[in-house]
Design a protein around this motif. Structure first.
Motif, short mmCIF file in Angstrom:
data_model
loop_
_atom_site.label_atom_id
_atom_site.label_comp_id
_atom_site.label_asym_id
_atom_site.label_seq_id
_atom_site.Cartn_x
_atom_site.Cartn_y
_atom_site.Cartn_z
N ASP A 115 19.05 75.88 52.05
CA ASP A 115 17.81 76.25 51.35
C ASP A 115 16.59 75.60 51.96
O ASP A 115 15.47 76.06 51.75
CB ASP A 115 17.91 75.88 49.87
N GLU A 116 16.81 74.50 52.69
CA GLU A 116 15.68 73.88 53.36
C GLU A 116 15.40 74.56 54.70
O GLU A 116 14.29 74.49 55.23
CB GLU A 116 16.00 72.39 53.59
N LEU A 118 16.44 78.10 55.51
CA LEU A 118 16.10 79.52 55.36
C LEU A 118 15.58 79.78 53.96
O LEU A 118 16.02 79.16 53.01
CB LEU A 118 17.32 80.40 55.57
N MET A 119 14.63 80.70 53.86
CA MET A 119 14.15 81.10 52.54
C MET A 119 13.86 82.59 52.57
O MET A 119 13.23 83.07 53.50
CB MET A 119 12.86 80.33 52.21
N GLY A 120 14.34 83.31 51.58
CA GLY A 120 14.10 84.74 51.54
C GLY A 120 14.61 85.46 52.77
O GLY A 120 14.09 86.50 53.17
N GLN A 124 12.34 78.84 57.70
CA GLN A 124 11.17 78.16 57.15
C GLN A 124 10.48 77.33 58.22
O GLN A 124 9.26 77.30 58.31
CB GLN A 124 11.59 77.20 56.04
N SER B 120 8.95 72.52 46.15
CA SER B 120 9.78 73.25 47.09
C SER B 120 10.94 73.94 46.40
O SER B 120 11.28 75.09 46.72
CB SER B 120 10.28 72.27 48.16
N LEU B 123 9.66 77.03 44.65
CA LEU B 123 9.32 78.09 45.60
C LEU B 123 10.58 78.76 46.13
O LEU B 123 10.67 79.99 46.23
CB LEU B 123 8.51 77.51 46.76
N CYS B 124 11.55 77.93 46.47
CA CYS B 124 12.79 78.47 47.05
C CYS B 124 13.48 79.40 46.05
O CYS B 124 13.94 80.47 46.41
CB CYS B 124 13.69 77.31 47.43
N ALA B 127 11.66 82.66 45.66
CA ALA B 127 11.84 83.53 46.81
C ALA B 127 13.24 84.11 46.88
O ALA B 127 13.48 85.11 47.53
CB ALA B 127 11.54 82.77 48.09
#
Lengths: 158, 794
Positions: A115-116, A118-120, A124, B120, B123-124, B127
């Protein structure tokens, strides 16, 4: 955009699944089963890309784990291979020479790292150092949180 | 970070379970414990319990009772609980669950939290699983974060904005200004996020695309910086500086330059630079080169650059890495239509890839090979393709077979080659060909009368070796039936002579009839062929008689009917037998897709005198409403008009169509009618507009009959194509139009098109005709109508 990422073992056990689109639970299970079957049937020297439904599947095997991503028509397959590799490097740096057992017993940490990174369905940060630093800081924050606090601290007075 | 012991113990316990049943037991116990813990008030182990539940969920067991716990944990002030709570929300609460809305408020609060790691998390999660409603609610917050926060948050906010735009397209407008300003940032993460956001906005909204075209110089600048700059350890991957960002920028440039000359010009130099300077020894370099090639081929690049791109693809084709070869073929497939010659140069390598072991590579190579077949390389390509067919994986066979047929159809260097090729395909992959192959092949064979002897010999031999491939057997039976006499004669120029006796031939046909491998249709073919031989052989007619009578009591109704009819032909109608079973006439070959093929098969199945169907083409597939349109135009005084049967512009010399109502009358008219040379009456111009000129010439040839000749010419500077005329006349007048001389009007009156219309006016009504003119000029279709009220010379 990456639609989803799966990590599974050679025996067909799912170790991690991250979905970047809203999919019904039933459909997720079906897709995972289907893909695992297809990917596990491929021989070692074959191409890392295959077409499945309307998506492109990019997969790579690291030791006993298969890393499998589904990308869309317009995405670059070769750079997706690099994304997978970057994720493995992050895991490796974090766990120190990562193996499948690390991911099994610390699955939630594997998720935090993902999650740190990749996002959507998109990257990132393109700097490995930056991602690792952020995870380190988050872990520190969690540790502070878990350590016992004095009454005054809890009330916010110290 | 200290491990969560209870979680790890549970995982160990589950893994040590030896059977599925045991595992289920462990999990049930654990879930019960977790449920109990959830019901309790706040305790220190909440995050551990939720983590355990998430593990169980990942194994595939139901975990919905954890949803509310996720909601509660997200609202907790403790970071450790929030972290697991948000993870749980992403895993258990997708937008289809009602509980997902409950976390909107928590997310909103956390977005403004003082700690960036909490921001964060929010937001994550947004998304990952934000629904359209949630996105609408929180969009202003995200916009605020895009503008005023540190780069850590900005990069995440950008990607969150991307998700929002994907869910609610209209909100793209909201983020456009912020996105633009983000391009000036130095932080690579933020830049990457900004580029992704702008890409998304441009793909969704053409107006946004127009506005963002102005950013092309900035993007070019950033790329240059990446390509030329020295070693930057933070972003370096195998010698390439930030390949991820490079690829994203190239993709955005592709979208921006796609339909714009100016934008494409601005990026020309850069693309050339990237294409030549990028190191292609590792996958990373190839990834950037690949994206560059895709961009060059998609924008309006200059030809030198295009050649460079195709050459890169050519190099990829020779790469040892199978992935790179696959990528190259995929890209070449996209451009084989536009840059055909460039791709032809690599034909050898592509054909070699047909022998690769990987199924995906084989498929790509097959598609590309089929696209590269041309008149000059047909023989060598076909050899390779036939070789491929014999060893290709089953899922590709049908595609290969139909591809081979198409190619053979278009580029066959000789008839014999064509027939040989089709026979080869039928012997290797007979089970995978399409249904219309059989009638098509039969039509082809009848049309090459000089090869009948050769064909029937070859087919006979094929039949002797193998009767399992149904299409082949069907064609063979048909040919033996038709050309059995040639087979028995023994001599043949094109192939070695072989002595075939009547018994041999009948034996082979009987084998087909009796074999369990033969489909019912095939047996029908064999029976009819046997029957046809009764007029072509001399000695064994009795044997045929006995075969036919046996099948008169066959269980298969179709076969039984045939046998009974043939029996009748032997007994009561013996005098007609020779005429009925004589050689088939040459089937008129119409354009592909017409029903001619089927009518040939029908003629085989139903034993009818061949004369009626002879040479009569099927009605053309004209839409009926086109003509009715014309009728509508003529509303008013006259009685409803009779539609004319319209001719399509194919100048294939088709004989005249009979309109449905005319029937017998018109046949007489056809019979007695010959086009007369130009009569003394002068030609009258009836239509002149946009450079198209239509003149009319009339001549009476009988009391009520009249021939009208329409002549069209084109005085424009550009050619006119697809020129067609349609006509309507009053009801009692009979009309039919003969085939026009063509449908192409070259510029400046270089040639004319004439069309003759025959009218019969028995009731001597006032003759009027409305003509509709349709044509294509300079790429656009035009249509016009003109009414002709007076016919000079009448």
């Amino acid at each position: 955009m990456m639609r989803f990422m799966l990590l599974f073992s050679r025996q067909g056990k799912l170790r991690l699944q991250k979905w970047y689109t809203a999919t019904a639970e039933r459909d997720k299970k079906k897709m995972v089963r289907e893909l695992m079957q297809i990917v596990l049937a491929r021989k070692p020297k074959m191409c890392s890309f295959l077409e499945w439904r309307d998506l492109k599947i990019v997969y790579k095997r690291y030791a006993s784990l298969y890393f499998c991503c589904a990308i869309e028509e317009h995405d670059n397959e070769l750079i997706t291979l690099e994304i997978i590799h970057r994720f493995v490097e992050l895991l490796d740096k974090y766990f120190g020479s990562v193996c499948e057992l690390d991911i099994i017993f610390n699955f939630e940490k594997a998720y935090f790292i993902l999650d740190e990174f990749l996002m959507g369905g998109e990257i990132q940060d393109t700097s490995k150092k930056s991602v690792l630093k952020a995870i380190e800081q988050s872990d520190l924050l969690q540790e502070e949180d878990e350590s016992p606090r004095s009454v005054l601290e809890e009330m916010g007075l110290a | 970070m200290s491990p969560s012991i209870p979680l790890q113990e549970m995982i160990r316990a589950i893994r040590s379970a030896r059977t599925q049943c045991e595992e289920r037991g462990v999990i049930q116990r654990e879930c019960a414990a977790i449920r109990a813990q959830f019901r309790q008030a706040d305790n220190g182990a909440r995050s551990h319990n939720l983590a355990k539940l998430l593990y169980v969920h990942m194994l595939g067991y139901p975990a919905h009772f954890g949803q509310m716990e996720c909601v509660r944990m997200i609202a907790s002030p403790r970071y450790s609980e929030k972290r697991v709570g948000y993870l749980g929300a992403m895993m258990l609460l997708d937008e289809k669950q009602d509980a997902s809305l409950l976390i909107t408020n928590s997310i909103k609060n956390d977005l403004s939290h003082s700690n960036q790691y909490v921001q964060s998390l929010a937001l994550c999660t947004l998304a990952c699983m934000g629904s359209a409603e949630m996105c609408r609610d929180l969009a202003p917050e995200i916009d605020r974060l895009l503008r005023a926060s540190n780069s850590y948050i900005k990069k995440k906010a950008a990607l969150c904005a991307v998700h929002i735009v994907r869910k609610v397209h209209e909100l793209g407008e909201l983020f456009a200004p912020a996105a633009r300003s983000l391009l000036t940032e130095k932080n690579h993460g933020v830049l990457h996020g900004a580029v992704v956001l702008i890409t998304e906005l441009c793909e969704r909204n053409p107006e946004a695309l127009e506005r963002f075209r102005k950013t092309v110089p900035d993007l070019v600048q950033i790329m240059k910086g990446l390509v030329i700059s020295g070693y930057s350890p933070e972003h370096d991957v195998a010698g390439i500086s930030d390949p991820f960002l490079q690829v994203r920028i190239l993709r955005l440039l592709r979208i921006l330059g796609r339909h714009s000359e100016t934008a494409s010009d601005a990026m020309n130099d850069l693309l050339a630079q990237v294409a030549t300077n990028t190191d292609s020894t590792k996958t990373v370099g190839n990834a950037v080169l690949y994206e560059t090639v895709l961009t060059v081929l998609d924008i309006k690049s200059e030809s030198g650059l295009r050649v460079l791109a195709v050459n890169i693809l050519g190099r990829f084709l020779l790469n040892n890495d199978r992935n790179i070869r696959y990528i190259a073929m995929m890209s070449l497939q996209k451009i084989v239509g536009t840059d055909h010659n460039a791709v032809q140069r690599h034909r050898g390598t592509i054909v070699d890839c047909l022998k690769d072991h990987d199924a995906s590579v084989k498929r790509r190579a097959l598609e590309l090979s089929l696209a590269l077949v041309s008149a000059s390389n047909i023989r060598s390509m076909m050899k390779e393709l036939l070789l491929f067919l014999s060893s290709c994986p089953p899922e590709l066979r049908a595609q290969t077979a139909s591809g081979i047929f198409n190619a053979a159809e278009r580029y066959a260097p000789s008839q014999r080659w064509h027939i040989d090729t089709i026979l080869h395909v039928l012997t290797t992959a007979g089970g995978d060909v399409r249904d219309e192959t059989v009638p098509n092949l039969i039509q082809l064979i009848t049309n090459t009368s000089e090869l009948h002897c050769y064909t029937v010999h070859k087919l006979y031999r094929a039949l002797l070796t193998d009767i399992s491939q149904q299409p082949l057997v069907q064609v063979a039976c048909w040919c033996i039936g038709e050309y059995g006499d040639l087979l028995l004669k023994g001599e043949c120029q094109e192939t070695e002579p072989a002595q075939v006796t009547e018994d041999d031939v009948l034996d082979s046909l009987e084998t087909v009839l009796q074999s369990h491998m033969s489909a019912p249709a095939t047996r029908g073919f064999a029976l009819t062929a046997t029957m046809k031989l009764s007029t072509r052989i001399t000695d064994n007619v009795d044997r045929i008689r006995s075969i036919v009578s046996i099948y008169g009591s066959c269980i298969d109704v179709e076969l039984q009917q045939r046998a009974v009819e043939y029996n009748a032909l032997f007994k009561k109608y013996d005098h007609m037998r020779a005429a009925v079973l004589e050689r088939m006439p040459v089937i008129e070959k119409n354009s592909l897709g017409q029903t001619n093929g089927e009518s040939a098969v029908e003629a085989i199945k139903a034993v009818q005198p061949a004369t009626v169907k002879q040479g009569e083409p099927p009605l053309p597939l004209q839409p009926a409403n086109q003509v009715c349109d014309l009728l509508d135009l003529l509303g008013g005084s006259e009685e409803p008009l009779q539609p004319s049967s319209v001719q399509s512009g194919t100048a294939s010399g088709l004989p005249i169509n009979n309109s449905s109502t005319a029937g017998g009358d018109l046949l007489d008219l056809l019979g007695g009618f010959e086009p007369t040379p130009a009569a003394p009456a002068p030609a009258v111009t009836v239509y002149e507009k946009d450079g198209v000129n239509l003149t009319l010439l009339c001549e009476k040839h009988s009391d009520s009959g009249l021939t009208v000749t329409l002549t069209a010419s084109n005085s424009n500077d550009s050619d006119i194509s697809s020129f067609t005329l349609q006509a309507a006349v009053p009801k009692s007048v009979q009309l039919h139009m003969k085939a026009p001389s063509g449908d192409f009007l070259p510029a400046r009156g270089a040639a004319k098109v004439t069309q003759m219309v025959v009218l019969n006016n028995p009731n001597k009504v006032n003759l009027k005709m409305r003509v509709r003119i349709s044509y294509t000029s300079q790429g656009s279709a035009c249509q016009d109508t003109v009414q002709i009220d007076s016919f000079p010379g009448l």
